[in-house]
Design a protein around this motif. Sequence first.
Motif: not given
Length: 125
Positions: A29, A34, A98, A112
């Motif tokens: 990631i 985030m 995420c 997201y």
Amino acid sequence: QVKLVESGGGLVQAGDSLRLSCVASGRTISSYAMGWFRQAPGKERDLVATIDWSGTKTYYADFVKGRFTISRDNAKNTVYLQMNSLKPEDTAVYYCACREGVASIATMSDLYNSWGKGTQVTVSS
């Protein structure tokens, strides 16, 4: 797709602190923004905080400014939410999310595309 697992929730008293963790697996990631969201019973899911890919840009909801801090450790594929001075109104399920493929922060939940299952935070008065 990224898999997200939250941990660190629990039952605490008003004024206490908790640190939530969100561990990602499946892919790194480190290039993605985030976020942490929360949802109380009968209420909509609200943004709590968001952080860009590098950790240099963050955004907080007004109701947590000065109390919560979002951070990330890209080497550990993990995002954190440090919650201080907790209040009963912070009681909710907290979700990690995420923005796969996107480095910049966003405040809208529909931007997201990967979500964890959530961790319960309960703050007693």
